[in-house]
Design a protein around this motif. Structure first.
Motif, PDB file in Angstrom:
ATOM      1  N   SER A  46       0.854  -1.185   0.000  1.00 58.20           N
ATOM      2  CA  SER A  46       0.000   0.000   0.000  1.00 58.20           C
ATOM      3  C   SER A  46       0.890   1.236   0.000  1.00 58.20           C
ATOM      4  O   SER A  46       2.114   1.145   0.200  1.00 58.20           O
ATOM      5  N   GLU A  47       0.294   2.401  -0.192  1.00 62.04           N
ATOM      6  CA  GLU A  47       1.080   3.639  -0.205  1.00 62.04           C
ATOM      7  C   GLU A  47       1.814   3.834   1.123  1.00 62.04           C
ATOM      8  O   GLU A  47       2.982   4.224   1.145  1.00 62.04           O
ATOM      9  N   GLU A  48       1.135   3.538   2.234  1.00 62.85           N
ATOM     10  CA  GLU A  48       1.766   3.682   3.542  1.00 62.85           C
ATOM     11  C   GLU A  48       2.867   2.645   3.734  1.00 62.85           C
ATOM     12  O   GLU A  48       3.953   2.966   4.237  1.00 62.85           O
ATOM     13  N   GLN A  49       2.630   1.415   3.320  1.00 60.76           N
ATOM     14  CA  GLN A  49       3.651   0.377   3.432  1.00 60.76           C
ATOM     15  C   GLN A  49       4.859   0.700   2.558  1.00 60.76           C
ATOM     16  O   GLN A  49       5.995   0.416   2.933  1.00 60.76           O
ATOM     17  N   ARG A  50       4.568   1.296   1.434  1.00 60.12           N
ATOM     18  CA  ARG A  50       5.640   1.689   0.511  1.00 60.12           C
ATOM     19  C   ARG A  50       6.621   2.654   1.190  1.00 60.12           C
ATOM     20  O   ARG A  50       7.835   2.538   1.062  1.00 60.12           O
ATOM     21  N   LYS A  51       6.077   3.624   1.927  1.00 59.74           N
ATOM     22  CA  LYS A  51       6.915   4.595   2.640  1.00 59.74           C
ATOM     23  C   LYS A  51       7.713   3.912   3.746  1.00 59.74           C
ATOM     24  O   LYS A  51       8.903   4.177   3.945  1.00 59.74           O
ATOM     25  N   ILE A  52       7.054   3.016   4.467  1.00 57.75           N
ATOM     26  CA  ILE A  52       7.694   2.307   5.573  1.00 57.75           C
ATOM     27  C   ILE A  52       8.845   1.435   5.082  1.00 57.75           C
ATOM     28  O   ILE A  52       9.874   1.295   5.758  1.00 57.75           O
ATOM     29  N   SER A  53       8.698   0.859   3.891  1.00 53.23           N
ATOM     30  CA  SER A  53       9.677  -0.088   3.371  1.00 53.23           C
ATOM     31  C   SER A  53      11.063   0.509   3.185  1.00 53.23           C
ATOM     32  O   SER A  53      12.066  -0.210   3.174  1.00 53.23           O
ATOM     33  N   CYS A  54      11.129   1.818   3.075  1.00 53.14           N
ATOM     34  CA  CYS A  54      12.410   2.487   2.847  1.00 53.14           C
ATOM     35  C   CYS A  54      13.358   2.334   4.035  1.00 53.14           C
ATOM     36  O   CYS A  54      14.561   2.577   3.902  1.00 53.14           O
ATOM     37  N   VAL A  55      12.823   1.919   5.196  1.00 53.92           N
ATOM     38  CA  VAL A  55      13.678   1.724   6.361  1.00 53.92           C
ATOM     39  C   VAL A  55      14.729   0.649   6.086  1.00 53.92           C
ATOM     40  O   VAL A  55      15.822   0.682   6.672  1.00 53.92           O
ATOM     41  N   PHE A  56      14.429  -0.262   5.181  1.00 55.18           N
ATOM     42  CA  PHE A  56      15.361  -1.355   4.883  1.00 55.18           C
ATOM     43  C   PHE A  56      16.653  -0.806   4.270  1.00 55.18           C
ATOM     44  O   PHE A  56      17.762  -1.053   4.764  1.00 55.18           O
ATOM     45  N   SER A  57      16.521  -0.052   3.191  1.00 57.40           N
ATOM     46  CA  SER A  57      17.720   0.499   2.549  1.00 57.40           C
ATOM     47  C   SER A  57      18.416   1.497   3.458  1.00 57.40           C
ATOM     48  O   SER A  57      19.656   1.580   3.476  1.00 57.40           O
ATOM     49  N   GLN A  58      17.651   2.237   4.247  1.00 52.57           N
ATOM     50  CA  GLN A  58      18.253   3.186   5.187  1.00 52.57           C
ATOM     51  C   GLN A  58      19.128   2.469   6.210  1.00 52.57           C
ATOM     52  O   GLN A  58      20.224   2.923   6.540  1.00 52.57           O
ATOM     53  N   ALA A  59      18.650   1.333   6.701  1.00 47.19           N
ATOM     54  CA  ALA A  59      19.414   0.560   7.682  1.00 47.19           C
ATOM     55  C   ALA A  59      20.710   0.021   7.081  1.00 47.19           C
ATOM     56  O   ALA A  59      21.784   0.089   7.702  1.00 47.19           O
ATOM     57  N   LEU A  60      20.620  -0.515   5.871  1.00 47.65           N
ATOM     58  CA  LEU A  60      21.807  -1.060   5.225  1.00 47.65           C
ATOM     59  C   LEU A  60      22.830   0.035   4.924  1.00 47.65           C
ATOM     60  O   LEU A  60      24.042  -0.166   5.081  1.00 47.65           O
TER      61      LEU A  60
END
Length: 292
Positions: free
Chosen positions: A200-214
């Motif tokens: 979803s649009e909200e999940q899409r925004k949340i997913s960016c935490v993955f690349s940020q962590a790496l």
């Protein structure tokens, strides 16, 4: 652009290309194409005079508890997208073509020839999908034998897959050059994936935490940190601070053996993992101290 379903019809074209001295680049896909796939096409066009893309949803890399039938199939749209991007040929085989002995998702009941790359398939993604790389190696080896490319192009996003398939190419003496193309990311850092369509649009925004962590861990590495505990900790804490995602695993592995590392040596390392956003499983990675 030519669309082939039959092996022998493709090989007639291949023979003409070979006689003309064309350099053939090949990109295997399961369809549902996006800009990440097109980045592979563009990379191939810089090095090759003819580009072949295959579209085949491979049953042998699905386990019995994964829904092979539910995998999105968008062949007509995929073909149009490849045509717009000046691909020369698309190979769209049937399951019967690729598995003449038949295929079942139950590994114990499978018949015919299969390919494994032992030592690099059981860890990381292999822990959670134990038969996945056996299926990948088998179908990609078949496709290499059909398409007979000079060069093949794979995306870094599926980084363990690139390590496994490079090992297969080396050990089976397959006569082609294996090229890994950097991850194609959207502006916010999310790696392009066919699975992103389920967010979803909200999940899409949340997913960016993955690349940020790496990338946080990579910044520490570039500042001199080499120990596993520190790098894994900063990535884990960044991801787990977002309470609506579930981290499945993080790995810090040697780039060719995939052995888990306590300390990063001169060969560098792969920092990779998987996490769930809702029911959607995402994978991502960064390279530390080496490049393809």
């Amino acid at each position: 652009m030519q669309v082939f379903h039959d092996v022998e019809e493709y090989r007639k074209t291949w023979l003409n290309w070979r006689k003309a001295g064309e350099v053939i680049g090949f990109i295997p896909t399961m369809g549902c194409l996006h800009d990440g796939h097109i980045s592979l096409v563009k990379a191939a066009q810089k090095q090759c005079s003819k580009i072949v893309v295959s579209i085949f949803v491979n049953p042998s890399q699905f386990s019995p508890d994964e829904d092979y039938d539910a995998y999105p199939r968008t062949v007509d749209n995929d073909v149009e997208l490849l045509k717009k991007n000046n691909v020369d040929a698309v190979f769209v085989p049937s399951v019967n073509t690729m598995y003449p002995s038949g295929i079942t998702m139950d590994v114990d009941k499978q018949e015919g020839a299969f390919v494994e790359a032992l030592g690099v398939s059981h860890q990381m993604e292999g822990k959670f999908r134990p038969h996945f790389f056996r299926g990948v190696c088998t179908v990609v080896c078949k496709l290499f034998n059909i398409v007979r490319p000079d060069k093949t192009f794979f995306g870094q996003k599926d980084i363990q897959q690139t390590v496994v398939l490079r090992r297969m190419v080396r050990d089976l003496f397959l006569p082609l050059e294996f090229i890994v193309v950097p991850i194609y990311r959207q502006e916010d850092g999310l790696a392009m994936s066919s699975r992103n369509r389920y967010l979803s649009e909200e999940q899409r925004k949340i997913s960016c935490v993955f690349s940020q962590a790496l990338l946080k861990a990579k910044a520490l590495f570039e500042q001199g940190t080499r120990d596993r505990a520190t790098l894994i900790k900063v990535a884990t804490e960044t991801i787990e601070a977002e309470k609506s995602v579930r981290l499945e695993y993080l790995s810090l592995a040697h780039p060719t053996t995939l052995e888990e590392l306590d300390t990063i040596g001169e060969d560098g390392a792969i920092l990779s993992g998987a996490m769930y956003v809702g029911t959607t499983r995402l994978i991502d990675n960064v390279t530390l101290g080496f490049s393809f």
